[in-house]
Design an enzyme around this catalytic site. Structure first.
Site, PDB file in Angstrom:
ATOM      1  N   ILE A 197      70.506  19.331 -78.719  1.00  0.00           N
ATOM      2  CA  ILE A 197      70.305  19.313 -77.267  1.00  0.00           C
ATOM      3  C   ILE A 197      68.861  18.949 -76.909  1.00  0.00           C
ATOM      4  O   ILE A 197      67.920  19.683 -77.220  1.00  0.00           O
ATOM      5  CB  ILE A 197      70.721  20.659 -76.626  1.00  0.00           C
ATOM      6  CG1 ILE A 197      72.150  21.028 -77.066  1.00  0.00           C
ATOM      7  CG2 ILE A 197      70.603  20.597 -75.103  1.00  0.00           C
ATOM      8  CD1 ILE A 197      73.227  19.962 -76.839  1.00  0.00           C
ATOM      9  N   GLY A 237      76.875   7.565 -66.238  1.00  0.00           N
ATOM     10  CA  GLY A 237      75.607   7.296 -65.553  1.00  0.00           C
ATOM     11  C   GLY A 237      74.433   7.392 -66.505  1.00  0.00           C
ATOM     12  O   GLY A 237      73.532   6.535 -66.497  1.00  0.00           O
ATOM     13  N   GLU A 265      74.115   9.775 -76.188  1.00  0.00           N
ATOM     14  CA  GLU A 265      74.915   9.451 -74.988  1.00  0.00           C
ATOM     15  C   GLU A 265      76.096   8.565 -75.377  1.00  0.00           C
ATOM     16  O   GLU A 265      76.521   7.699 -74.620  1.00  0.00           O
ATOM     17  CB  GLU A 265      74.081   8.744 -73.905  1.00  0.00           C
ATOM     18  CG  GLU A 265      72.758   9.382 -73.565  1.00  0.00           C
ATOM     19  CD  GLU A 265      72.877  10.676 -72.796  1.00  0.00           C
ATOM     20  OE1 GLU A 265      74.000  11.052 -72.450  1.00  0.00           O
ATOM     21  OE2 GLU A 265      71.837  11.307 -72.574  1.00  0.00           O
ATOM     22  N   GLY A 266      76.603   8.770 -76.582  1.00  0.00           N
ATOM     23  CA  GLY A 266      77.726   7.975 -77.097  1.00  0.00           C
ATOM     24  C   GLY A 266      77.216   6.921 -78.064  1.00  0.00           C
ATOM     25  O   GLY A 266      76.280   6.185 -77.751  1.00  0.00           O
ATOM     26  N   THR A 267      77.838   6.875 -79.261  1.00  0.00           N
ATOM     27  CA  THR A 267      77.409   5.892 -80.272  1.00  0.00           C
ATOM     28  C   THR A 267      77.882   4.485 -79.867  1.00  0.00           C
ATOM     29  O   THR A 267      78.752   4.328 -79.003  1.00  0.00           O
ATOM     30  CB  THR A 267      78.029   6.227 -81.649  1.00  0.00           C
ATOM     31  OG1 THR A 267      79.461   6.144 -81.513  1.00  0.00           O
ATOM     32  CG2 THR A 267      77.633   7.611 -82.120  1.00  0.00           C
ATOM     33  N   SER A 268      77.340   3.474 -80.563  1.00  0.00           N
ATOM     34  CA  SER A 268      77.765   2.091 -80.288  1.00  0.00           C
ATOM     35  C   SER A 268      79.263   1.933 -80.525  1.00  0.00           C
ATOM     36  O   SER A 268      79.946   1.229 -79.771  1.00  0.00           O
ATOM     37  CB  SER A 268      77.000   1.122 -81.193  1.00  0.00           C
ATOM     38  OG  SER A 268      75.647   1.128 -80.848  1.00  0.00           O
ATOM     39  N   GLU A 269      79.765   2.621 -81.550  1.00  0.00           N
ATOM     40  CA  GLU A 269      81.200   2.493 -81.847  1.00  0.00           C
ATOM     41  C   GLU A 269      82.027   3.053 -80.687  1.00  0.00           C
ATOM     42  O   GLU A 269      83.035   2.452 -80.289  1.00  0.00           O
ATOM     43  CB  GLU A 269      81.549   3.233 -83.155  1.00  0.00           C
ATOM     44  CG  GLU A 269      80.972   2.615 -84.421  1.00  0.00           C
ATOM     45  CD  GLU A 269      79.485   2.898 -84.634  1.00  0.00           C
ATOM     46  OE1 GLU A 269      78.925   3.758 -83.923  1.00  0.00           O
ATOM     47  OE2 GLU A 269      78.870   2.250 -85.488  1.00  0.00           O
ATOM     48  N   PRO A 298      78.416  21.321 -83.441  1.00  0.00           N
ATOM     49  CA  PRO A 298      78.376  20.850 -84.832  1.00  0.00           C
ATOM     50  C   PRO A 298      79.635  20.060 -85.237  1.00  0.00           C
ATOM     51  O   PRO A 298      79.540  19.085 -85.969  1.00  0.00           O
ATOM     52  CB  PRO A 298      78.243  22.149 -85.636  1.00  0.00           C
ATOM     53  CG  PRO A 298      77.544  23.092 -84.695  1.00  0.00           C
ATOM     54  CD  PRO A 298      78.030  22.741 -83.319  1.00  0.00           C
ATOM     55  N   ASN A 299      80.808  20.454 -84.743  1.00  0.00           N
ATOM     56  CA  ASN A 299      82.039  19.734 -85.108  1.00  0.00           C
ATOM     57  C   ASN A 299      82.655  18.982 -83.930  1.00  0.00           C
ATOM     58  O   ASN A 299      83.835  18.634 -83.959  1.00  0.00           O
ATOM     59  CB  ASN A 299      83.060  20.717 -85.693  1.00  0.00           C
ATOM     60  CG  ASN A 299      82.583  21.251 -87.022  1.00  0.00           C
ATOM     61  OD1 ASN A 299      82.154  20.481 -87.884  1.00  0.00           O
ATOM     62  ND2 ASN A 299      82.587  22.564 -87.182  1.00  0.00           N
TER      63      ASN A 299
HETATM   64  C1  LIG Z   1      68.084  12.933 -80.839  1.00  0.00           C
HETATM   65  C2  LIG Z   1      69.403  13.326 -80.260  1.00  0.00           C
HETATM   66  C3  LIG Z   1      69.461  13.868 -78.984  1.00  0.00           C
HETATM   67  C4  LIG Z   1      70.681  14.277 -78.451  1.00  0.00           C
HETATM   68  N1  LIG Z   1      70.714  14.879 -77.201  1.00  0.00           N
HETATM   69  C5  LIG Z   1      71.879  15.429 -76.770  1.00  0.00           C
HETATM   70  C6  LIG Z   1      71.912  16.208 -75.563  1.00  0.00           C
HETATM   71  O1  LIG Z   1      70.901  16.367 -74.870  1.00  0.00           O
HETATM   72  N2  LIG Z   1      73.090  16.769 -75.198  1.00  0.00           N
HETATM   73  C7  LIG Z   1      74.236  16.631 -75.931  1.00  0.00           C
HETATM   74  O2  LIG Z   1      75.256  17.182 -75.540  1.00  0.00           O
HETATM   75  N3  LIG Z   1      74.238  15.878 -77.062  1.00  0.00           N
HETATM   76  C8  LIG Z   1      73.088  15.290 -77.509  1.00  0.00           C
HETATM   77  N4  LIG Z   1      73.074  14.559 -78.669  1.00  0.00           N
HETATM   78  C9  LIG Z   1      74.306  14.379 -79.427  1.00  0.00           C
HETATM   79  C10 LIG Z   1      74.819  12.954 -79.448  1.00  0.00           C
HETATM   80  O3  LIG Z   1      75.356  12.594 -78.215  1.00  0.00           O
HETATM   81  C11 LIG Z   1      75.798  12.841 -80.630  1.00  0.00           C
HETATM   82  O4  LIG Z   1      75.038  12.898 -81.816  1.00  0.00           O
HETATM   83  C12 LIG Z   1      76.640  11.580 -80.587  1.00  0.00           C
HETATM   84  O5  LIG Z   1      77.543  11.621 -79.511  1.00  0.00           O
HETATM   85  C13 LIG Z   1      77.417  11.364 -81.890  1.00  0.00           C
HETATM   86  O6  LIG Z   1      78.074  12.516 -82.300  1.00  0.00           O
HETATM   87  P1  LIG Z   1      77.903  13.012 -83.819  1.00  0.00           P
HETATM   88  O7  LIG Z   1      76.460  13.032 -84.122  1.00  0.00           O
HETATM   89  O8  LIG Z   1      78.659  14.256 -84.011  1.00  0.00           O
HETATM   90  O9  LIG Z   1      78.552  11.858 -84.693  1.00  0.00           O
HETATM   91  P2  LIG Z   1      80.125  11.713 -85.058  1.00  0.00           P
HETATM   92  O10 LIG Z   1      80.936  11.841 -83.829  1.00  0.00           O
HETATM   93  O11 LIG Z   1      80.443  12.609 -86.191  1.00  0.00           O
HETATM   94  O12 LIG Z   1      80.183  10.209 -85.544  1.00  0.00           O
HETATM   95  C14 LIG Z   1      79.990   9.799 -86.919  1.00  0.00           C
HETATM   96  C15 LIG Z   1      80.289   8.301 -87.000  1.00  0.00           C
HETATM   97  O13 LIG Z   1      81.680   8.076 -86.690  1.00  0.00           O
HETATM   98  C16 LIG Z   1      81.776   7.106 -85.649  1.00  0.00           C
HETATM   99  N5  LIG Z   1      82.950   7.404 -84.828  1.00  0.00           N
HETATM  100  C17 LIG Z   1      83.329   8.603 -84.299  1.00  0.00           C
HETATM  101  N6  LIG Z   1      84.433   8.476 -83.561  1.00  0.00           N
HETATM  102  C18 LIG Z   1      84.783   7.165 -83.618  1.00  0.00           C
HETATM  103  C19 LIG Z   1      85.858   6.392 -83.058  1.00  0.00           C
HETATM  104  N7  LIG Z   1      86.795   6.932 -82.300  1.00  0.00           N
HETATM  105  N8  LIG Z   1      85.904   5.081 -83.362  1.00  0.00           N
HETATM  106  C20 LIG Z   1      84.950   4.499 -84.140  1.00  0.00           C
HETATM  107  N9  LIG Z   1      83.920   5.167 -84.695  1.00  0.00           N
HETATM  108  C21 LIG Z   1      83.835   6.478 -84.435  1.00  0.00           C
HETATM  109  C22 LIG Z   1      80.491   7.271 -84.858  1.00  0.00           C
HETATM  110  O14 LIG Z   1      80.219   6.146 -84.050  1.00  0.00           O
HETATM  111  C23 LIG Z   1      79.484   7.485 -85.974  1.00  0.00           C
HETATM  112  O15 LIG Z   1      79.133   6.251 -86.534  1.00  0.00           O
HETATM  113  C24 LIG Z   1      71.868  14.111 -79.210  1.00  0.00           C
HETATM  114  C25 LIG Z   1      71.802  13.530 -80.481  1.00  0.00           C
HETATM  115  C26 LIG Z   1      70.598  13.154 -81.017  1.00  0.00           C
HETATM  116  C27 LIG Z   1      70.570  12.557 -82.400  1.00  0.00           C
END
Ligand SMILES: Cc1cc2nc3c(=O)[nH]c(=O)nc-3n(C[C@H](O)[C@H](O)[C@H](O)COP(=O)(O)OP(=O)(O)OC[C@H]3O[C@@H](n4cnc5c(N)ncnc54)[C@H](O)[C@@H]3O)c2cc1C
Length: 378
Positions: A156, A240, A362-366, A127-128
């Site tokens: 997950i 990967g 798998e990591g956001t665009s940012e 969550p965090n």
């Molecule tokens: C449908 C779904 C399936 C998933 N499946 C899995 C899974 O199987 N296993 C698993 O472990 N995880 C899984 N995830 C988690 C997913 O990888 C995370 O949601 C993702 O990495 C983003 O983390 P967060 O949601 O906490 O967003 P946050 O990290 O809170 O990000 C919020 C915003 O801040 C931006 N941000 C954060 N840090 C930076 C930075 N340094 N510079 C610029 N911008 C930044 C982000 O890009 C985003 O726009 C899943 C998520 C979803 C929605």
């Protein structure tokens, strides 16, 4: 230079294309509407050998490499992005064991998750601790022969269905990132339970769940690699896995283009098919060009990885580009369908929702831009 697939790769594409048309397409709408994990379709993917791609035959796998995996994910995503996503993420469990597990772990788990029909998941996010995976708080403390795990993982994929999950937990919090370890948790481990399953915008059938560890007990032999290697393992695995998400995004965009071409020939306005309208032809030209570009980047990254060459930057670039392209192309495709595109009777509405996730998981665009910028700036 051109993208040249081998005869074996062309063959697997044919098999995957047929599977996508016969098995994934007919259920795509229903499993999206009902947010229903496609258990039967998963079994069929096992029978086709798709769940064993990238794992050597000696461990029950189907052989093949990252290029083969991308081909299958791309073809399935053209028809059902959720099914493609399930396959792609399931594969991470096997790759983790193959790359970092002991011989005993390979013999025990790989046959089960390749041709044995069992499901695997990968649990890093909390969550965090999302983008900042190093902020993970889940703890694993040694007790006798076991680890006692406490904490919560969220979002997950396939977590509720997984027979085995790789869970990242701190074995030594004083070391920060270097105190994180990867541990295999079977679904029947005492103290392990499934929490909330999310109600999502897209890839609704992929089932995204919270995992709860309340004094969860697993044997220490379930440690993957060494204690403290968890963060490194997670980052290597994600490099990967990002190529797999890029292939999923590519498939979604190609599927949207296919639907648009079909619709433009069928739909008549002003006495002629809308394919005659130059304004829409330009959309098609743009979509086809951008898809081609995404394809090159996906298979370049896959090819580098398959050859054992550095691919972190290329995987990040391929995913960033393919996911933004999937959003762009599905949006234009929906526009081409006019009001019908906005209705659930046509697949564009679902495809547009599905495309969005590729910019997040798998990591956001940012985060990908951070990875790329670091690599480019040096
Ligand atoms: C449908 C779904 C399936 C998933 N499946 C899995 C899974 O199987 N296993 C698993 O472990 N995880 C899984 N995830 C988690 C997913 O990888 C995370 O949601 C993702 O990495 C983003 O983390 P967060 O949601 O906490 O967003 P946050 O990290 O809170 O990000 C919020 C915003 O801040 C931006 N941000 C954060 N840090 C930076 C930075 N340094 N510079 C610029 N911008 C930044 C982000 O890009 C985003 O726009 C899943 C998520 C979803 C929605």
């Amino acid at each position: 230079m051109e993208i040249k697939f081998s005869k074996a790769e062309d063959k697997i594409r044919e098999v995957a294309k047929e599977f996508a048309e016969k098995e994934a397409a007919p259920i795509a709408e229903e499993i999206d509407k009902e947010a229903k994990y496609p258990v039967e379709t998963f079994k069929k993917m096992v029978s086709c050998g798709f769940t064993g791609i990238g794992v050597p035959v000696e461990y029950g796998g189907s052989g093949g490499d990252d290029i083969t995996k991308c081909i299958v994910v791309e073809e399935i995503a053209k028809k059902c992005a959720a099914t493609a996503g399930i396959l792609s993420i399931h594969g991470i469990f096997g790759q983790c064991i193959l790359n970092f597990g002991t011989e005993e772990q390979k013999k025990e788990y790989l046959p089960k998750v390749t041709n044995g029909g069992m499901h695997g998941a990968f649990a890093l996010t909390e969550p965090n601790a999302g983008s900042d995976a190093g902020a993970a708080k889940t703890r694993a403390i040694k007790q006798g022969e076991d680890y006692i795990i406490n904490g919560t993982k969220c979002f997950i994929t396939g977590g509720a269905h997984a027979d085995y999950t790789i869970v990242f937990a701190l074995t030594d919090p004083s070391k920060g990132l270097k105190g994180l370890s990867a541990i295999i948790v079977p679904k029947d481990a005492p103290g392990f339970s499934i929490g909330k399953t999310e109600d999502k915008m897209g890839i609704r059938a992929s089932e995204t769940s919270e995992l709860i560890f309340d004094n969860c007990r697993v044997p220490q032999k379930n440690l993957v690699g060494k204690e403290g290697l968890g963060f490194k393992i997670a980052m290597i695995m994600l490099d990967g896995a990002r190529i797999g998400v890029a292939a999923q995004a590519l498939g979604i965009a190609e599927g949207a283009l296919d639907e648009s071409i079909k619709y433009m020939h069928e739909r008549v306005q002003f006495g002629a098919p809308i394919a005659n309208l130059q304004g829409l032809q330009w959309y098609i030209a743009e979509m086809a060009t951008k898809n081609e570009c995404a394809k090159w980047m996906v298979y370049r990254a896959a090819s580098l990885k398959a050859q054992g060459l550095p691919h972190s930057k290329e995987a990040a670039m391929a995913k960033l580009n393919a996911s933004e392209n999937a959003r762009f192309v599905t949006n234009l495709a929906l526009q081409i369908h006019g009001g019908y595109g906005y209705m659930k009777d046509y697949p564009l509405e679902r495809m547009s929702r599905d495309a969005k996730i590729t910019e997040i998981y798998e990591g956001t665009s940012e985060i990908h831009k951070v990875v790329i910028a670091r690599a480019v700036l040096g």
